[in-house]
Motif scaffolding. Structure first.
Motif, PDB file in Angstrom:
ATOM      1  N   THR A  14      34.871  -6.991  41.656  1.00 21.65           N
ATOM      2  CA  THR A  14      35.247  -6.668  43.029  1.00 21.65           C
ATOM      3  C   THR A  14      35.190  -5.159  43.238  1.00 21.65           C
ATOM      4  O   THR A  14      35.422  -4.385  42.308  1.00 21.65           O
ATOM      5  CB  THR A  14      36.670  -7.182  43.349  1.00 21.65           C
ATOM      6  N   PRO A  15      34.890  -4.726  44.455  1.00 19.62           N
ATOM      7  CA  PRO A  15      34.814  -3.283  44.719  1.00 19.62           C
ATOM      8  C   PRO A  15      36.173  -2.603  44.511  1.00 19.62           C
ATOM      9  O   PRO A  15      37.208  -3.156  44.853  1.00 19.62           O
ATOM     10  CB  PRO A  15      34.391  -3.203  46.185  1.00 19.62           C
ATOM     11  N   THR A  16      36.127  -1.416  43.963  1.00 19.23           N
ATOM     12  CA  THR A  16      37.337  -0.609  43.778  1.00 19.23           C
ATOM     13  C   THR A  16      37.611   0.169  45.049  1.00 19.23           C
ATOM     14  O   THR A  16      36.706   0.752  45.641  1.00 19.23           O
ATOM     15  CB  THR A  16      37.154   0.370  42.601  1.00 19.23           C
ATOM     16  N   SER A  17      38.858   0.176  45.460  1.00 17.47           N
ATOM     17  CA  SER A  17      39.238   0.869  46.678  1.00 17.47           C
ATOM     18  C   SER A  17      39.476   2.354  46.377  1.00 17.47           C
ATOM     19  O   SER A  17      40.435   2.713  45.695  1.00 17.47           O
ATOM     20  CB  SER A  17      40.513   0.241  47.255  1.00 17.47           C
ATOM     21  N   VAL A  18      38.578   3.192  46.865  1.00 16.23           N
ATOM     22  CA  VAL A  18      38.725   4.645  46.751  1.00 16.23           C
ATOM     23  C   VAL A  18      38.383   5.274  48.093  1.00 16.23           C
ATOM     24  O   VAL A  18      37.638   4.704  48.890  1.00 16.23           O
ATOM     25  CB  VAL A  18      37.842   5.243  45.627  1.00 16.23           C
ATOM     26  N   ASP A  19      38.951   6.455  48.334  1.00 15.17           N
ATOM     27  CA  ASP A  19      38.726   7.165  49.593  1.00 15.17           C
ATOM     28  C   ASP A  19      37.574   8.155  49.519  1.00 15.17           C
ATOM     29  O   ASP A  19      36.850   8.349  50.491  1.00 15.17           O
ATOM     30  CB  ASP A  19      39.985   7.950  49.994  1.00 15.17           C
ATOM     31  N   MET A  20      37.443   8.807  48.365  1.00 18.60           N
ATOM     32  CA  MET A  20      36.505   9.918  48.277  1.00 18.60           C
ATOM     33  C   MET A  20      35.882   9.974  46.892  1.00 18.60           C
ATOM     34  O   MET A  20      36.551   9.745  45.886  1.00 18.60           O
ATOM     35  CB  MET A  20      37.249  11.225  48.551  1.00 18.60           C
ATOM     36  N   VAL A  21      34.583  10.292  46.845  1.00 16.32           N
ATOM     37  CA  VAL A  21      33.873  10.488  45.589  1.00 16.32           C
ATOM     38  C   VAL A  21      33.121  11.807  45.669  1.00 16.32           C
ATOM     39  O   VAL A  21      32.362  12.044  46.612  1.00 16.32           O
ATOM     40  CB  VAL A  21      32.888   9.343  45.289  1.00 16.32           C
ATOM     41  N   THR A  22      33.352  12.654  44.689  1.00 11.68           N
ATOM     42  CA  THR A  22      32.634  13.912  44.574  1.00 11.68           C
ATOM     43  C   THR A  22      31.674  13.794  43.401  1.00 11.68           C
ATOM     44  O   THR A  22      32.058  13.331  42.327  1.00 11.68           O
ATOM     45  CB  THR A  22      33.599  15.091  44.324  1.00 11.68           C
ATOM     46  N   ARG A  74      41.758   8.074  45.296  1.00 12.78           N
ATOM     47  CA  ARG A  74      42.378   7.262  46.344  1.00 12.78           C
ATOM     48  C   ARG A  74      43.706   7.927  46.677  1.00 12.78           C
ATOM     49  O   ARG A  74      44.588   8.025  45.831  1.00 12.78           O
ATOM     50  CB  ARG A  74      42.594   5.816  45.880  1.00 12.78           C
ATOM     51  N   GLY A  75      43.823   8.419  47.902  1.00 18.11           N
ATOM     52  CA  GLY A  75      45.047   9.089  48.321  1.00 18.11           C
ATOM     53  C   GLY A  75      45.366  10.310  47.482  1.00 18.11           C
ATOM     54  O   GLY A  75      46.518  10.602  47.222  1.00 18.11           O
ATOM     55  N   GLY A  76      44.352  11.013  46.998  1.00 14.53           N
ATOM     56  CA  GLY A  76      44.552  12.204  46.192  1.00 14.53           C
ATOM     57  C   GLY A  76      44.760  11.913  44.710  1.00 14.53           C
ATOM     58  O   GLY A  76      44.778  12.828  43.901  1.00 14.53           O
ATOM     59  N   THR A  77      44.912  10.641  44.340  1.00 14.44           N
ATOM     60  CA  THR A  77      45.123  10.264  42.948  1.00 14.44           C
ATOM     61  C   THR A  77      43.788   9.917  42.301  1.00 14.44           C
ATOM     62  O   THR A  77      42.976   9.190  42.874  1.00 14.44           O
ATOM     63  CB  THR A  77      46.059   9.034  42.848  1.00 14.44           C
ATOM     64  N   LEU A  78      43.571  10.422  41.113  1.00 12.85           N
ATOM     65  CA  LEU A  78      42.340  10.170  40.382  1.00 12.85           C
ATOM     66  C   LEU A  78      42.251   8.698  39.984  1.00 12.85           C
ATOM     67  O   LEU A  78      43.155   8.153  39.356  1.00 12.85           O
ATOM     68  CB  LEU A  78      42.284  11.049  39.132  1.00 12.85           C
ATOM     69  N   VAL A  79      41.159   8.040  40.386  1.00 12.48           N
ATOM     70  CA  VAL A  79      40.931   6.636  40.043  1.00 12.48           C
ATOM     71  C   VAL A  79      39.912   6.536  38.916  1.00 12.48           C
ATOM     72  O   VAL A  79      40.088   5.786  37.964  1.00 12.48           O
ATOM     73  CB  VAL A  79      40.440   5.835  41.271  1.00 12.48           C
ATOM     74  N   MET A  80      38.843   7.310  39.013  1.00 16.29           N
ATOM     75  CA  MET A  80      37.798   7.273  37.999  1.00 16.29           C
ATOM     76  C   MET A  80      37.133   8.631  37.894  1.00 16.29           C
ATOM     77  O   MET A  80      36.920   9.310  38.897  1.00 16.29           O
ATOM     78  CB  MET A  80      36.749   6.211  38.366  1.00 16.29           C
ATOM     79  N   HIS A  81      36.844   9.014  36.668  1.00 19.23           N
ATOM     80  CA  HIS A  81      36.133  10.259  36.399  1.00 19.23           C
ATOM     81  C   HIS A  81      35.157   9.947  35.272  1.00 19.23           C
ATOM     82  O   HIS A  81      35.572   9.668  34.151  1.00 19.23           O
ATOM     83  CB  HIS A  81      37.120  11.347  35.978  1.00 19.23           C
TER      84      HIS A  81
END
Length: 161
Positions: free
Chosen positions: A90-98, A142-149
């Protein structure tokens, strides 16, 4: 009975010296070719600091991969796509990817871009990547918290998944 024994002459010395340096040069050329065709190294600002942070970064990456979140990349017609998904697909919910694009050797072509969200867990950037090897460092929040790096290495030649 006559024997022709000239012994070790100047010609012998010349041939021996040429053979010696020929072997040394051919070994050096072979090793240089293998070195340039395999691991290309990485550019860091301070190698001492990078070596001190290695174990810390490794532990953080192991903890992150234990969450089951992973990503995959694709490149088609100058559109770079990053798909972030959970262990069950399932897709991971994230807000921003750099995305930080880096050449394995040298930093004159490095650049960063914020990927555009086109769907849940799906991000894109419309940017031409010059041909060759690249390392892309992807930082998802997601919300400023690191989800994946994660950092992925790829070659643009023939890369069309």
């Amino acid at each position: 009975m006559s024997t022709n024994t000239k012994g070790f002459t100047g010609r012998h010395m010349l041939l021996t010296t040429c053979a010696f340096f020929g072997i040394v040069i051919s070994v050096n050329v072979t090793m240089a070719w293998y070195a340039s065709a395999s691991w290309s190294g990485l550019v860091v600002e301070n190698t001492y600091v990078a070596s001190q942070q290695f174990n810390e970064k490794t532990a953080a990456i192991k903890a992150m991969t234990a969450t089951g979140v992973s990503g995959s990349i694709s490149l088609h017609a100058d559109v770079f796509t990053y798909h972030l998904h959970n262990r069950d697909g399932t897709p991971t919910s994230v807000d921003m990817v750099t995305a930080n694009f880096k050449r394995p050797v040298g930093d004159h072509e490095d650049f960063s871009v914020t990927l555009k969200k086109v769907g849940e867990g799906l991000f894109e950037a419309d940017r031409h990547l010059p041909s060759g090897d690249w390392i892309v460092e992807l930082i998802s929040r997601r919300g400023g918290t690191l989800v994946m790096h994660e950092a992925l290495r790829f070659d643009t030649v023939g890369f069309d998944k």
